[in-house]
Design an enzyme around this catalytic site. Structure first.
Site, PDB file in Angstrom:
ATOM      1  N   GLU A  21       5.019  -4.976   7.215  1.00  0.00           N
ATOM      2  CA  GLU A  21       4.255  -3.950   7.948  1.00  0.00           C
ATOM      3  C   GLU A  21       4.774  -3.685   9.352  1.00  0.00           C
ATOM      4  O   GLU A  21       4.746  -2.551   9.822  1.00  0.00           O
ATOM      5  CB  GLU A  21       2.768  -4.344   8.024  1.00  0.00           C
ATOM      6  CG  GLU A  21       2.002  -4.175   6.731  1.00  0.00           C
ATOM      7  CD  GLU A  21       2.035  -5.392   5.816  1.00  0.00           C
ATOM      8  OE1 GLU A  21       2.888  -6.281   6.018  1.00  0.00           O
ATOM      9  OE2 GLU A  21       1.190  -5.461   4.906  1.00  0.00           O
ATOM     10  N   ALA A  68       0.870  -1.175   0.000  1.00  0.00           N
ATOM     11  CA  ALA A  68       0.000   0.000   0.000  1.00  0.00           C
ATOM     12  C   ALA A  68       0.908   1.225   0.000  1.00  0.00           C
ATOM     13  O   ALA A  68       2.058   1.159   0.450  1.00  0.00           O
ATOM     14  CB  ALA A  68      -0.881  -0.021   1.233  1.00  0.00           C
ATOM     15  N   GLY A 128       0.747  -5.014   0.992  1.00  0.00           N
ATOM     16  CA  GLY A 128      -0.477  -5.099   0.191  1.00  0.00           C
ATOM     17  C   GLY A 128      -0.266  -5.813  -1.141  1.00  0.00           C
ATOM     18  O   GLY A 128      -1.215  -6.356  -1.708  1.00  0.00           O
ATOM     19  N   GLU A 139      -0.436  -9.409  -0.327  1.00  0.00           N
ATOM     20  CA  GLU A 139      -1.858  -9.664  -0.024  1.00  0.00           C
ATOM     21  C   GLU A 139      -2.693  -9.741  -1.304  1.00  0.00           C
ATOM     22  O   GLU A 139      -3.605 -10.560  -1.414  1.00  0.00           O
ATOM     23  CB  GLU A 139      -2.383  -8.566   0.910  1.00  0.00           C
ATOM     24  CG  GLU A 139      -1.710  -8.628   2.272  1.00  0.00           C
ATOM     25  CD  GLU A 139      -2.052  -7.442   3.164  1.00  0.00           C
ATOM     26  OE1 GLU A 139      -1.677  -6.297   2.826  1.00  0.00           O
ATOM     27  OE2 GLU A 139      -2.701  -7.651   4.194  1.00  0.00           O
TER      28      GLU A 139
HETATM   29  C1  HXC Z   1       4.977   4.331  -1.387  1.00  0.00           C
HETATM   30  C2  HXC Z   1       6.824   3.370  -2.325  1.00  0.00           C
HETATM   31  C3  HXC Z   1       6.482   2.108  -1.773  1.00  0.00           C
HETATM   32  C4  HXC Z   1       5.292   2.035  -1.013  1.00  0.00           C
HETATM   33  C5  HXC Z   1       8.315   1.891  -2.866  1.00  0.00           C
HETATM   34  N1  HXC Z   1       7.966   3.188  -2.988  1.00  0.00           N
HETATM   35  N2  HXC Z   1       7.433   1.220  -2.128  1.00  0.00           N
HETATM   36  N3  HXC Z   1       6.083   4.465  -2.143  1.00  0.00           N
HETATM   37  N4  HXC Z   1       4.589   3.179  -0.843  1.00  0.00           N
HETATM   38  N5  HXC Z   1       4.858   0.894  -0.483  1.00  0.00           N
HETATM   39  C6  HXC Z   1       8.659   4.241  -3.717  1.00  0.00           C
HETATM   40  C7  HXC Z   1       9.915   4.695  -2.981  1.00  0.00           C
HETATM   41  O1  HXC Z   1       9.596   5.618  -1.962  1.00  0.00           O
HETATM   42  C8  HXC Z   1      10.685   5.330  -4.106  1.00  0.00           C
HETATM   43  O2  HXC Z   1      10.165   6.620  -4.389  1.00  0.00           O
HETATM   44  C9  HXC Z   1      10.354   4.434  -5.305  1.00  0.00           C
HETATM   45  O3  HXC Z   1       9.131   3.765  -4.955  1.00  0.00           O
HETATM   46  C10 HXC Z   1      11.419   3.386  -5.553  1.00  0.00           C
HETATM   47  O4  HXC Z   1      11.639   2.667  -4.363  1.00  0.00           O
HETATM   48  P1  HXC Z   1      13.084   2.571  -3.637  1.00  0.00           P
HETATM   49  O5  HXC Z   1      12.844   2.361  -2.189  1.00  0.00           O
HETATM   50  O6  HXC Z   1      13.958   3.700  -4.028  1.00  0.00           O
HETATM   51  O7  HXC Z   1      13.646   1.228  -4.312  1.00  0.00           O
HETATM   52  P2  HXC Z   1      14.676   0.203  -3.680  1.00  0.00           P
HETATM   53  O8  HXC Z   1      15.772   0.906  -2.945  1.00  0.00           O
HETATM   54  O9  HXC Z   1      15.053  -0.735  -4.780  1.00  0.00           O
HETATM   55  O10 HXC Z   1      13.845  -0.623  -2.587  1.00  0.00           O
HETATM   56  C11 HXC Z   1      12.729  -1.416  -3.010  1.00  0.00           C
HETATM   57  C12 HXC Z   1      11.891  -1.814  -1.766  1.00  0.00           C
HETATM   58  C13 HXC Z   1      11.520  -0.539  -0.995  1.00  0.00           C
HETATM   59  C14 HXC Z   1      12.684  -2.778  -0.893  1.00  0.00           C
HETATM   60  C15 HXC Z   1      10.645  -2.552  -2.294  1.00  0.00           C
HETATM   61  O11 HXC Z   1      10.968   0.419  -1.871  1.00  0.00           O
HETATM   62  C16 HXC Z   1      10.557  -0.785   0.116  1.00  0.00           C
HETATM   63  O12 HXC Z   1      10.926  -1.302   1.179  1.00  0.00           O
HETATM   64  N6  HXC Z   1       9.315  -0.352  -0.091  1.00  0.00           N
HETATM   65  C17 HXC Z   1       8.259  -0.415   0.919  1.00  0.00           C
HETATM   66  C18 HXC Z   1       7.781  -1.841   1.086  1.00  0.00           C
HETATM   67  C19 HXC Z   1       6.762  -1.932   2.201  1.00  0.00           C
HETATM   68  O13 HXC Z   1       7.069  -1.628   3.368  1.00  0.00           O
HETATM   69  N7  HXC Z   1       5.555  -2.334   1.841  1.00  0.00           N
HETATM   70  C20 HXC Z   1       4.446  -2.471   2.804  1.00  0.00           C
HETATM   71  C21 HXC Z   1       3.666  -1.194   2.880  1.00  0.00           C
HETATM   72  S1  HXC Z   1       2.428  -1.302   4.088  1.00  0.00           S
HETATM   73  P3  HXC Z   1      11.105   7.908  -4.570  1.00  0.00           P
HETATM   74  O14 HXC Z   1      10.137   9.043  -4.710  1.00  0.00           O
HETATM   75  O15 HXC Z   1      11.982   7.977  -3.357  1.00  0.00           O
HETATM   76  O16 HXC Z   1      11.868   7.592  -5.817  1.00  0.00           O
HETATM   77  C22 HXC Z   1       1.197  -2.174   3.375  1.00  0.00           C
HETATM   78  C23 HXC Z   1      -0.038  -2.327   4.207  1.00  0.00           C
HETATM   79  C24 HXC Z   1      -1.177  -2.909   3.429  1.00  0.00           C
HETATM   80  O17 HXC Z   1       1.284  -2.624   2.289  1.00  0.00           O
HETATM   81  C25 HXC Z   1      -2.492  -2.775   4.168  1.00  0.00           C
HETATM   82  C26 HXC Z   1      -3.074  -1.410   4.193  1.00  0.00           C
HETATM   83  C27 HXC Z   1      -4.447  -1.350   4.849  1.00  0.00           C
END
Ligand code: HXC
Length: 261
Positions: A135, A67, A112, A115
């Site tokens: 998360e 998400a 997400g 999921e």
């Molecule tokens: C918003 C995101 C994102 C996310 C990546 N980006 N994942 N933006 N939400 N979930 C964005 C980054 O901020 C970045 O933007 C661009 O995408 C590229 O990502 P990088 O981090 O620079 O890439 P990299 O270094 O290769 O790392 C990849 C990654 C990392 C390991 C996947 O991006 C990451 O850890 N992302 C978050 C994963 C996560 O925690 N997902 C769970 C979310 S909570 P910029 O602008 O800096 O270029 C969830 C809850 C669901 O899903 C339920 C809700 C009710």
């Protein structure tokens, strides 16, 4: 077909492909993606020609990296609950489509994204794909069904390890624990998903849809009720042209042509 801002929906030869298209943000799910995904699912549901669906992410890096954290950060309690509820409703609608949905996981499937893949019937992963529920590293927990579908797919013990550590697992480990059906070279994920979708599209749509219903609904029943559901569904297939065609074709030693009627 309708044009969307955050995804593509392409229907070709009985197969619909939904591609979530925010590659700059690793296809993270914001509210707009969720609403458009919901609309795409409604369109697919209304199209009687579609026999299988493939869901994938644009770009080489991610299926869906979760998400959208920048959208979630400032939500209050009610908004967070609404967001979780919205995602859950849409994922359940996707899960209940009458035809199979295959997740073609071409990269990160996190939070997400994992999921979403789990709400699909089948998952094909590229060898570089990474799965996880990170998360707890954000001070939250899964909110789009992860705590429920992961435990049902891989069992409580492994699910808890994934949920509590937030660690990513690779495609081979995901295969070992039953989270994915197949691992293929990352360059051919979509191609392999299409082959599987074509194999599904050649069989009886009603037989498949009833099989899907029996597994999905039967999982939430005790064995006795699940078996009764199977008996009911099996019997009602004998009202269909597909049953007559399938059995006649076998006996006449020719390929069957199913109409889904
Ligand atoms: C918003 C995101 C994102 C996310 C990546 N980006 N994942 N933006 N939400 N979930 C964005 C980054 O901020 C970045 O933007 C661009 O995408 C590229 O990502 P990088 O981090 O620079 O890439 P990299 O270094 O290769 O790392 C990849 C990654 C990392 C390991 C996947 O991006 C990451 O850890 N992302 C978050 C994963 C996560 O925690 N997902 C769970 C979310 S909570 P910029 O602008 O800096 O270029 C969830 C809850 C669901 O899903 C339920 C809700 C009710």
């Amino acid at each position: 077909m309708k044009e969307f801002n955050t995804l593509y929906l392409i229907v070709d030869e009985n197969i619909a492909v939904i591609t979530i298209n925010r590659p700059k943000y690793l296809n993270a799910l914001n509210s707009e993606v969720l609403i458009e995904l919901s609309e795409a699912v409604d369109l697919i549901d209304k199209d009687p020609t579609i026999r299988a669906v493939i869901l994938t992410g644009a770009g080489e890096k991610a299926f869906v990296a979760g998400a959208d954290i920048s959208e979630m950060k400032s939500k209050d309690v009610l908004e967070a609950r609404e967001f979780s509820s919205l995602g859950n409703k849409i994922f359940s609608k996707l899960e209940k489509l009458r035809m199979p949905v295959i997740a073609a996981v071409n990269g990160f499937a996190l939070g997400g994204g994992c999921e979403l893949a789990m709400a699909c019937d089948l998952r094909i992963a590229g060898n570089k794909a990474k799965f996880g529920q990170p998360e707890v590293g954000l001070g939250i927990m899964p909110g789009f069904g992860g705590s429920q579908r992961l435990a049902r797919l891989v069992g409580n013990g492994i699910a808890k390890e994934i949920l509590y550590t937030g660690a990513m697992i690779g495609a081979e480990r995901a295969y070992e624990i039953g989270l994915v059906n197949r691992v293929v070279d990352s360059t051919v994920v979509l191609e392999e998903a299409k082959k599987m979708a074509q194999a599904i599209a050649a069989k009886s749509p009603i037989g498949i849809s009833f099989s899907k219903k029996a597994v999905n609904e039967g999982t939430n029943m005790d064995l006795e009720h699940g078996l009764s559901l199977e008996v009911e569904l099996f019997g009602s297939l004998f009202y269909t042209k597909d049953q007559k065609e399938g059995m006649s074709a076998f006996l006449e030693k020719r390929p069957a042509t199913f109409q889904g009627k």
